[in-house]
Scaffold this active site. Structure first.
Site, PDB file in Angstrom:
ATOM      1  CG  LEU A   1      -1.761  -1.288   1.444  1.00 19.06           C
ATOM      2  CD1 LEU A   1      -2.332  -1.248   2.836  1.00 19.06           C
ATOM      3  CD2 LEU A   1      -2.749  -1.409   0.459  1.00 19.06           C
TER       4      LEU A   1
ATOM      5  CG  ASN B   1      -6.571  -6.875  -4.509  1.00 17.49           C
ATOM      6  OD1 ASN B   1      -6.045  -6.050  -5.278  1.00 17.49           O
ATOM      7  ND2 ASN B   1      -6.736  -6.549  -3.400  1.00 17.49           N
ATOM      8  N   GLY B   2      -9.886  -7.545  -4.072  1.00 13.15           N
ATOM      9  CA  GLY B   2     -10.835  -6.613  -4.456  1.00 13.15           C
ATOM     10  C   GLY B   2     -11.953  -6.740  -3.525  1.00 13.15           C
TER      11      GLY B   2
ATOM     12  CB  CYS C   1       0.898   1.140 -10.660  1.00 10.97           C
ATOM     13  SG  CYS C   1       0.962   2.779 -10.039  1.00 10.97           S
TER      14      CYS C   1
END
Length: 623
Positions: free
Chosen positions: A281, A466-467, A365
């Site tokens: 992060l 992921n999510g 990203c």
């Protein structure tokens, strides 16, 4: 509904310090209910959410007609790109020379040219007041290395400002390496003078230059398992593409690795299936925050995204992102770059100088600064460069290589299912898939059906999803999709940043109605970890405050379980204004920067006179 309030009442309550008369609360309760029913106290986007949960389709339609009549406020999006940059050293005009702090004032290398103070009395005359009577460094390690500059100095300063030492406690920590992967001065000098030898990387890159069409042709012949015949076992993949290139002369004893290259099956395995993975992060995923998450049950941690070119230049600030605390038993670092030469060299550099369990490539990203240079999500559209990067890094690393990607670049054009089988062929050990495209950024819901499809295509290579993981129920549904594990990251609201105890909830399969005092204790621990990591002098205190405020800009979006009408909290729901069960809970729910600063002052004392802070992300927050 008794907790619901209006924006004006919410801020009035905080301004009054929570000291409201019971009679006024009872009088306002009816007003609150009327305001909720008429939905005048909530922004338009929130009213729709409440009505969807409480009314049928016809009433939703009526709400939609009313919505058209009212002018809708424009929601804040994106980053605060023009926020002021106040470095911590700006808050201290006169600094004491480190040689004095370390007790060797006569050995200052700069002599009369030194721009720092050497007179302790002069420094103490202008030093701000101490922030507390206990120093976390002295209490933990028996010695505070910051001496008279420590903002909690009264805990360990004796007569004549002598720095006291608790010998028994200090002896317990003697010789123990608490934080690894620091940048040494010798290595930094080698990198700045370009004297570091990238032998393996250069060997691979010569193979690229000798190959046709710029592809990593040599790497494509690598054997994927141990049972297949090993042809040319002593040759490296890149040397087969450039047979005429002379080998690089080396010094030192001949090792097995010089004669026989490790086969993929002989590399160290990354066995993290079913484990909880804290994502890298940016800004908030610092070492103190990772320690908090580790304490709550995170199994795998990863450092913040580091730019490979900055690492190759020996930038101290970039190398700080690679630091590993001794409690992080499974730890990796994430690299960002756009070209095979810099990424392969950086991988070799890290392989030889730091201690990690895996290296991750950031191909997810979405920010413009990275994307426009060809890095991040842009690599998904540059398959040749992507392949060369993966093959090159894999050829120089002794630890597993992982890749983090998104579904694609455009919103309705998914390409991950085409890329994942190729990533497996290129030699990656694991892929993490974020179920959103670049255009979606961190909005909309993650596409878990698509993640499940990609997990089937990735087999036997592990794929982590992921999510939108904000509760143990979300995690259970995700695991049923056939993924090897889940990554907890920065969804909207933010999974690990909004509730770091999410890891505990998932492991214990429960909703934790954590109290405001327990949450405040978490902030205390973060503050103590920050002072350990960044220092207890003025610079360290203000750096800790800065990262605490960055975290509070996400943490304020948590809605206490005891206040929810239905469980769990949904990922894209935005709550109306509400009063907590006590003043501290209400203060922590505020989206006002001044209230975040107030919380920081409860932990780190008053801010300096020139202090300013603007959150990095607007992140769809309401005002």
């Amino acid at each position: 509904r008794r907790f619901l309030t209006s924006k004006e009442q919410f801020h009035a309550y905080l301004r009054a310090g929570g000291q409201e008369e019971e009679e006024e609360e009872e009088k306002d309760e009816k007003k609150k209910e009327e305001q909720v029913s008429s939905s005048q106290s909530e922004p338009p986007a929130k009213r729709v959410k409440v009505e969807e949960l409480s009314q049928d389709g016809e009433s939703q339609g009526n709400a939609g007609e009313e919505e058209k009549e009212r002018p809708e406020k424009k929601r804040a999006r994106g980053q605060n790109k023009s926020r002021p940059c106040m470095k911590p050293n700006c808050y201290e005009q006169s600094r004491l020379c480190p040689s004095v702090t370390q007790g060797c004032a006569g050995q200052c290398h700069f002599g009369p040219r030194c721009r720092f103070l050497h007179d302790v009395a002069e420094y103490l005359a202008g030093k701000p007041a101490d922030l507390g009577q206990r120093c976390v460094l002295f209490d933990t390690f028996g010695r505070c290395p910051y001496g008279v500059t420590c903002r909690f100095g009264q805990a360990h300063l004796g007569d004549g400002h002598q720095n006291l030492v608790n010998a028994a406690l200090a002896q317990q920590w003697e010789g123990k390496l608490l934080v690894r992967n620091s940048l040494s001065k010798d290595l930094q000098q080698q990198l700045r003078k370009r004297k570091f030898s990238f032998q393996k990387a250069e060997e691979f890159l010569r193979g690229l230059r000798g190959g046709k069409g710029g592809k990593a042709t040599g790497g494509s012949t690598e054997v994927s398992n141990c049972t297949a015949p090993q042809e040319g076992l002593g040759d490296s993949p890149s040397s087969r593409g450039a047979e005429d290139v002379p080998s690089i002369p080396t010094l030192g004893p001949l090792t097995d690795e010089d004669v026989t290259k490790l086969r993929p099956c002989e590399k160290k395995k990354l066995e993290i299936q079913g484990k909880l993975y804290l994502a890298p992060l940016t800004t908030c995923g610092n070492l103190p925050f990772r320690r908090i998450c580790k304490r709550f049950g995170a199994d795998v941690t990863c450092g913040e995204m580091a730019v490979c070119t900055n690492l190759l230049q020996g930038q101290s600030s970039e190398w700080a992102l690679l630091k590993r605390h001794h409690t992080e038993d499974i730890f990796g670092v994430q690299l960002e770059g756009a070209f095979p030469d810099t990424m392969t060299k950086c991988a070799e550099l890290l392989n030889r100088t730091i201690d990690v369990d895996f290296v991750d490539i950031n191909v997810g990203c979405p920010i413009d600064l990275v994307y426009k240079k060809g890095g991040g999500c842009a690599l998904m559209t540059r398959s040749n460069k992507f392949e060369q990067i993966v093959r090159g890094m894999n050829s120089v690393l002794d630890v597993p290589l992982t890749v983090k990607i998104r579904t694609g670049v455009q919103e309705k054009v998914n390409v991950a299912h085409k890329i994942i089988p190729r990533i497996r062929e290129w030699g990656a050990s694991m892929v993490t898939l974020h179920g959103r495209s670049r255009e979606q950024r961190y909005t909309r819901s993650a596409d878990w059906e698509y993640i499940a499809e990609c997990a089937r295509l990735a087999s036997p290579m592990p794929l982590f999803g992921n999510g939108d993981i904000l509760s143990y129920e979300d995690a259970n549904r995700a695991m049923q999709m056939g993924v090897s594990g889940i990554m907890i990251a920065r969804q909207v609201p933010v999974g690990a940043l909004i509730k770091p105890w999410l890891f505990t909830e998932i492991k214990e399969q429960r909703h934790w109605d954590i109290s405001s005092s327990e949450r405040f204790d978490i902030l205390k621990d973060f503050t103590n970890y920050g002072l350990e990591h960044w220092g207890s002098d003025t610079q360290g205190v203000e750096k800790t405050r800065k990262f605490l405020l960055e975290w509070l800009s996400f943490l304020c979006r948590y809605i206490p379980v005891g206040l929810l009408e239905h469980l769990p909290q949904r990922i894209n729901e935005r709550p109306p204004y509400y009063l907590g069960r006590d003043y501290l809970e209400t203060l922590m729910a505020s989206q006002n920067v001044d209230d975040w600063i107030k919380i920081s002052e409860l932990l780190l004392g008053p801010v300096p006179p020139s202090f300013t802070f603007l959150p990095k992300h607007k992140a769809n927050s309401y005002r």
